[in-house]
Design an enzyme around this catalytic site. Structure first.
Site, mmCIF file in Angstrom:
data_model
loop_
_atom_site.group_PDB
_atom_site.id
_atom_site.type_symbol
_atom_site.label_atom_id
_atom_site.label_comp_id
_atom_site.label_asym_id
_atom_site.label_seq_id
_atom_site.Cartn_x
_atom_site.Cartn_y
_atom_site.Cartn_z
ATOM 1 N N HIS A 74 26.417 64.397 47.520
ATOM 2 C CA HIS A 74 26.270 63.194 46.711
ATOM 3 C C HIS A 74 25.147 63.412 45.699
ATOM 4 O O HIS A 74 24.205 64.174 45.945
ATOM 5 C CB HIS A 74 25.945 61.994 47.589
ATOM 6 N N GLU A 90 22.589 61.647 44.763
ATOM 7 C CA GLU A 90 21.230 61.358 45.203
ATOM 8 C C GLU A 90 20.696 62.474 46.109
ATOM 9 O O GLU A 90 19.545 62.893 45.964
ATOM 10 C CB GLU A 90 21.172 60.013 45.947
ATOM 11 N N CYS A 127 24.871 55.197 49.002
ATOM 12 C CA CYS A 127 25.543 54.992 50.282
ATOM 13 C C CYS A 127 24.509 55.085 51.407
ATOM 14 O O CYS A 127 23.358 55.469 51.174
ATOM 15 C CB CYS A 127 26.634 56.041 50.469
ATOM 16 N N CYS A 179 22.721 58.517 51.648
ATOM 17 C CA CYS A 179 21.736 58.712 50.578
ATOM 18 C C CYS A 179 20.544 57.786 50.751
ATOM 19 O O CYS A 179 19.406 58.181 50.483
ATOM 20 C CB CYS A 179 22.401 58.502 49.220
#
Length: 149
Positions: A52, A54, A82, A85
């Site tokens: 992801h 992040e 999410c 993260c």
């Protein structure tokens, strides 16, 4: 650069990753007014569910700063992070997080992870994926090894 310009960059990075088959998420980490890292979601193109934006930005920033602590940093995320993260943001000590689009808006496009938020909020015995205790009797206790090192 201004906060709006940092967010514009996170959104641009999010739009660019779509061309590689990824979902539209970008993250920029800033310290003392300078971009330390900028990353896009690469989960699909890298076949890595943890890639992801992040998380990748946190990894890059940590390496660049030579520290696992990102205290004093700001994170600009194109979409609300999410739960995975979010945990990384807290573990890294990032102090301010700016978000362009909330989870509710992402849900309208089929991009939200409400299910995981709901699962995390439940006691472990009530989650859809059980965490089954298993401690081998002969194994060393890793926490004790760490404590005594």
């Amino acid at each position: 650069m201004s906060k709006e310009q940092f967010m514009d960059r996170a959104i641009e990075v999010a739009c660019e990753t779509i061309q590689r088959g990824n979902t539209p998420f970008g993250a920029v980490i800033v310290k003392d007014g300078e971009i330390i890292s900028e990353e896009a979601n690469e989960a699909t193109s890298d076949n890595d569910p943890t890639a992801h934006a992040e998380l990748l930005a946190i990894r890059t920033a940590g390496k660049k700063l030579g520290s696992e602590s990102l205290a004093g940093c700001e994170l600009y995320a194109s979409g609300e992070p999410c739960p995975m993260c979010l945990g990384a943001i807290y573990n890294a000590g990032i102090e301010d997080v700016y978000v362009a689009y909330a989870t509710e808006e992402a849900a309208e496009y089929g991009l939200a992870s409400r299910y995981v938020y709901e699962q995390v909020a439940k006691p472990s015995a009530k989650r859809d994926i059980p965490f089954i205790p298993l401690k081998p009797e002969q194994s060393r206790h890793p926490y004790e090894v760490w404590k005594n090192s």
